[in-house]
Enzyme design. Structure first.
Site, short mmCIF file in Angstrom:
data_model
loop_
_atom_site.label_atom_id
_atom_site.label_comp_id
_atom_site.label_asym_id
_atom_site.label_seq_id
_atom_site.Cartn_x
_atom_site.Cartn_y
_atom_site.Cartn_z
N LYS A 74 0.80 -1.23 0.00
CA LYS A 74 0.00 0.00 0.00
C LYS A 74 0.84 1.28 0.00
CE LYS A 74 -4.01 -2.12 2.13
NZ LYS A 74 -5.01 -2.09 3.18
N ASP A 110 -10.05 2.35 2.48
CA ASP A 110 -10.04 1.48 3.67
C ASP A 110 -10.79 2.13 4.84
OD1 ASP A 110 -8.65 -0.69 2.68
OD2 ASP A 110 -6.69 0.10 3.25
#
Ligand code: ATR
Length: 296
Positions: A74, A110
């Protein structure tokens, strides 16, 4: 139904991570894509840290629409982008990449996916206090989201206190009220009725015990939210044994996926079949659980 695999205009979406073998993302994304009648398939690729950049550039060259990015890429995904949304910029990590005219746009769904999942268990009530356990990448998305949603009191507990201090310092500009750090050992004192506890660490998953000491009684109305799905953590088990409410990371997985899809397809979130994605995910979890029980 027509077999979309034979279509010349078939386009692709990807999940890049390591490992990805047990991910449910392809299952839930393809269910939504089929429902929306799209000639698009979503596929997982296990990519090493060394190969991540060239894999992304390869997908851009192949005309892929985009990719979800998971552990451990990420932060690398964040660095590779030409442009990022403000929330990705604040969190410092991207779980969604969108390829458009040779450019890479990065977002982070997220935190917002996790927050939407919480409303399934909390309703629309914003908790007065949130206790965040951990100060890694997952905690960053959570603290940013709590601050953006105006949770009045946020405390971050971490084994390494300095790491929590750095995180809180960075997010202070987003927090309207109290945001502070305490040691992991202070967990029982931090709990209060109706608070939200967010467990962002992977501690205890590998068979070890929970790093937290629990109080004798779980406070009334307090909810534990864990970011992990498919496996019960020692903390989750202990809180349930005390009669507390626990939510695992399945809702977060589904809603971050739904938001990713809205971005790639350029559609409003309401048009993405999140309920179908959730149903598909729940069915898969129950099949996996029953397989585990059979093999026990
Ligand atoms: P992620 O990006 O998934 O959040 P990470 O950045 O490696 O992963 O962060 C892991 C978090 O879990 C950290 O808060 C870490 O604590 P430290 O900052 O002290 O390392 C926490 N963690 C991992 N294993 C732990 C354990 N056995 N006990 C307590 N905390 C643990």
């Amino acid at each position: 139904m027509e077999n979309i695999l034979s279509r010349a205009d078939l386009r692709t979406l990807w999940l890049l991570g390591h490992p990805v073998r047990h991910s449910m993302s392809p299952l839930i994304q393809n269910a939504a894509l089929r429902h929306l009648n799209q000639a698009i398939i979503y596929q997982a690729a296990d990519v090493s840290v060394e190969d991540f950049e060239s894999a992304v550039h390869g997908l851009v060259a192949l005309g892929a629409i985009g990719a979800n990015v998971t552990v451990p890429h990420k932060e690398a995904a964040f660095r590779i982008c030409h442009q990022r949304t403000p929330r990705a910029e604040a969190i410092g990590a991207c779980n969604v990449l969108h390829f458009s005219q040779g450019r890479i746009l990065g977002d982070n769904t997220d935190g917002s996916g996790w927050w939407r999942g919480l409303t399934d268990i909390l309703g629309r009530t914003v908790p007065e206090k949130a206790v965040v356990v951990g100060a890694g990448g997952a905690a960053r998305a959570v603290v940013y989201t709590l601050a953006r949603n105006k949770v009045p009191e946020i405390v971050v507990l971490n084994r390494t206190l300095e790491r929590a201090e750095t995180l809180v310092r960075e997010f202070l500009p987003y927090a309207l009220t109290r945001c502070y750090v305490r040691p992991l050992e202070s967990f029982p004192e931090q709990l209060k009725p109706d608070c939200l506890v967010v467990q962002t660490t992977s501690a205890g998953l590998d068979g070890g015990s929970s790093p937290l000491t629990l109080p004798d009684r779980w406070p009334a109305g307090a909810v534990l939210s864990e970011l992990i799905y498919g496996k019960e953590t020692p903390l989750g088990k202990a809180v349930k044994a005390l009669g507390g409410k626990v939510q695992d990371g399945l809702a977060m997985l589904v809603y971050q996926a739904a938001e990713s899809l809205a971005l790639w397809l350029d559609r409003p979130l309401q048009e993405i079949p999140a309920e179908l994605m959730m149903k598909t995910a729940r069915q898969r979890v129950s099949v996996v659980r029953s397989e585990h029980q059979d093999s026990d």
